[in-house]
Design a protein around this motif. Sequence first.
Motif, PDB file in Angstrom:
ATOM      1  N   TYR A   6      26.045  -0.128  -0.367  1.00 33.66           N
ATOM      2  CA  TYR A   6      26.432  -0.918   0.804  1.00 33.66           C
ATOM      3  C   TYR A   6      27.720  -0.358   1.401  1.00 33.66           C
ATOM      4  N   ARG A   7      27.870  -0.518   2.696  1.00 36.96           N
ATOM      5  CA  ARG A   7      29.175  -0.343   3.331  1.00 36.96           C
ATOM      6  C   ARG A   7      29.247  -1.411   4.405  1.00 36.96           C
ATOM      7  N   VAL A   8      30.285  -2.227   4.338  1.00 33.50           N
ATOM      8  CA  VAL A   8      30.467  -3.273   5.341  1.00 33.50           C
ATOM      9  C   VAL A   8      31.746  -2.999   6.114  1.00 33.50           C
ATOM     10  N   LEU A   9      31.619  -2.946   7.436  1.00 27.67           N
ATOM     11  CA  LEU A   9      32.799  -2.881   8.298  1.00 27.67           C
ATOM     12  C   LEU A   9      33.000  -4.284   8.839  1.00 27.67           C
ATOM     13  N   TYR A  10      33.982  -4.975   8.298  1.00 24.71           N
ATOM     14  CA  TYR A  10      34.163  -6.365   8.719  1.00 24.71           C
ATOM     15  C   TYR A  10      34.765  -6.423  10.118  1.00 24.71           C
ATOM     16  N   SER A  11      35.818  -5.618  10.314  1.00 26.94           N
ATOM     17  CA  SER A  11      36.436  -5.580  11.647  1.00 26.94           C
ATOM     18  C   SER A  11      37.075  -4.222  11.858  1.00 26.94           C
ATOM     19  N   THR A  12      36.872  -3.658  13.051  1.00 24.58           N
ATOM     20  CA  THR A  12      37.563  -2.411  13.383  1.00 24.58           C
ATOM     21  C   THR A  12      38.362  -2.619  14.666  1.00 24.58           C
ATOM     22  N   VAL A  13      38.650  -3.875  14.981  1.00 24.66           N
ATOM     23  CA  VAL A  13      39.304  -4.143  16.264  1.00 24.66           C
ATOM     24  C   VAL A  13      40.745  -3.622  16.289  1.00 24.66           C
ATOM     25  N   ARG A  14      41.417  -3.603  15.104  1.00 23.57           N
ATOM     26  CA  ARG A  14      42.810  -3.132  15.077  1.00 23.57           C
ATOM     27  C   ARG A  14      42.914  -1.652  14.687  1.00 23.57           C
ATOM     28  N   GLY A  15      41.775  -1.029  14.353  1.00 26.73           N
ATOM     29  CA  GLY A  15      41.818   0.370  13.930  1.00 26.73           C
ATOM     30  C   GLY A  15      40.641   0.664  13.021  1.00 26.73           C
ATOM     31  N   PRO A  16      40.583   1.863  12.440  1.00 28.21           N
ATOM     32  CA  PRO A  16      39.456   2.222  11.579  1.00 28.21           C
ATOM     33  C   PRO A  16      39.288   1.247  10.422  1.00 28.21           C
ATOM     34  N   GLY A  17      38.049   1.090   9.959  1.00 30.88           N
ATOM     35  CA  GLY A  17      37.803   0.284   8.771  1.00 30.88           C
ATOM     36  C   GLY A  17      38.557   0.900   7.603  1.00 30.88           C
ATOM     37  N   LYS A  18      39.113   0.051   6.734  1.00 32.98           N
ATOM     38  CA  LYS A  18      39.830   0.566   5.567  1.00 32.98           C
ATOM     39  C   LYS A  18      39.435  -0.272   4.370  1.00 32.98           C
ATOM     40  N   GLY A  19      39.024   0.358   3.296  1.00 31.88           N
ATOM     41  CA  GLY A  19      38.678  -0.416   2.102  1.00 31.88           C
ATOM     42  C   GLY A  19      37.955   0.421   1.079  1.00 31.88           C
ATOM     43  N   GLY A  20      38.087   0.012  -0.154  1.00 25.71           N
ATOM     44  CA  GLY A  20      37.603   0.793  -1.289  1.00 25.71           C
ATOM     45  C   GLY A  20      36.094   0.812  -1.441  1.00 25.71           C
ATOM     46  N   ILE A  21      35.667   1.672  -2.368  1.00 24.41           N
ATOM     47  CA  ILE A  21      34.255   1.758  -2.754  1.00 24.41           C
ATOM     48  C   ILE A  21      34.194   1.465  -4.243  1.00 24.41           C
ATOM     49  N   ARG A  22      33.369   0.478  -4.624  1.00 29.53           N
ATOM     50  CA  ARG A  22      33.237   0.199  -6.056  1.00 29.53           C
ATOM     51  C   ARG A  22      31.860   0.559  -6.576  1.00 29.53           C
ATOM     52  N   PHE A  23      31.826   1.081  -7.781  1.00 28.96           N
ATOM     53  CA  PHE A  23      30.579   1.375  -8.477  1.00 28.96           C
ATOM     54  C   PHE A  23      30.469   0.346  -9.596  1.00 28.96           C
ATOM     55  N   ASP A  24      29.512  -0.542  -9.512  1.00 25.37           N
ATOM     56  CA  ASP A  24      29.449  -1.606 -10.512  1.00 25.37           C
ATOM     57  C   ASP A  24      28.069  -2.251 -10.467  1.00 25.37           C
TER      58      ASP A  24
END
Length: 445
Positions: free
Chosen positions: A87-105
């Motif tokens: 999965y990859r979720v972009l919750y909001s990019t209104v203030r700039g690029p999406g930023k957030g980790g990737i977890r393997f679990d």
Amino acid sequence: MKEPMTETKTLPETKARTTGEFIHPDKDHFLSEENPFEAMMSRFDVAVKLLNLDAGLYKVLRNPEKQIIVSLPVMMDSGEVEVFTGYRVLYSTVRGPGKGGIRFDLGVTLEEVKALAAWMTWKCAVVNIPFGGAKGGVICDPLTMSMGELERLTRRYTASIIETLGPDSDVPAPDVNTNERVMAWIMDTYSMHKRHTVTSVVTGKPLEMGGSAGRREATGRGVMLMTRESLKQMGLPLRGAKVVVQGFGNVGSITAELLQEQGARIVAVSDVSGGVYNDKGLDIADVIQWREAHRYVSGYPKAQALTNDELLVLPTDVLVPAALENVITSRNAKDIKAKVIIEGANGPTSAAADEVLDKKGVVVVPDILANAGGVTVSYFEWVQDRDGYFWTEDVVNSRLEEIMVRSFDNVLAVSKRYKVNMRIAAYTTAIERVAAVHRLRGMYA
Ligand code: NAD
């Protein structure tokens, strides 16, 4: 996994591997109090009411911008093909690029990724860095996979979501069970597709290939700074203050070390193996050495043993939960004796526990502020990569301090203005900033 991952991750150790308590979280047993999306949304709703946000914007902010689900065929070492879900979720990019980790679990779900992506949106807005919020995950058990299998999975995942990735659109980072090695593979795969090296597509990279000085210590340093600022506000000296730290990994051990450097007395620390307690104060460098030699803190000879449950309710000035989510809930909140809780971990306190702590007058510096030092230095890494000019560790640390202290002051001012606790004030600050940009940009509807 044949080689241990070492940085910015929550990698369960042997005990956890055998019991499966981390990599097989039983979602059915989660009380709704402990559901991450609920936990986030209950605070979001309170903040939205305070701000009197209009109904249209409320609907926009309650929904993720983009949710991607990919099937990832991977050739396993056995020669068989396995198909993983990512999965990859972009919750909001209104203030700039999406930023957030990737977890393997194995416990990854779309709901969880969505909640974590929303959390990242508010976190980046609280510290006012020009990023939106995103998160990614792959359902897999990395502890049973070889390095080769993990590399192929990482590269296939990267290729499958490549349209969303990019320094200007979506910038991943390490999270549970991923680390700088995984970031290096993502950077390489992305760069091979683009036909040139793009270091700024991920953060949390090795120093040799565009990582930032001070990134490893950044979250703990931020937690230390938030502790210092909270105690200052409460009129309590940091020198001699009693501190208890749950979790002795990247965040917990560095927080403990830096707080000790500032003169605080760290009386107890713990990890998955249990806790150690010495009312005279632990020598943190010595405990770290013990952990390095024996893998866990338990058994450390110059202290008494205690359980994680006992540790959380010790009499102390400061409690730093820096391990897992949902460790302070309605079950134990009434027994907490700390004057201030600084949330190193993401989501350690449930919304129901917040109410109890508020009534008791316990100050809680919330995760989206307290542990934002990590994403702030990730931002510095992205800036340095784009500039091709790297800062010294002193420069990184002093810029981090400036941002963290300013963010603390802003959240405190909002908390006084609306007469709400620091968590609601942090959400209010964040939502107000995201909403303001939405209004300025206007609705492309
Ligand atoms: P880590 O894997 O380095 O350390 C986790 C620690 O928690 C280990 O000492 C582990 O033994 C301990 N632990 C695990 N289960 C426990 C339990 N049941 N009871 C007590 N201790 C337990 O992970 P980390 O990077 O230090 O992350 C810790 C928390 O901080 C997580 O919630 C993470 O999401 C959050 N966080 C980390 C960063 C970062 O930059 N590393 C940034 C923001 C937030």
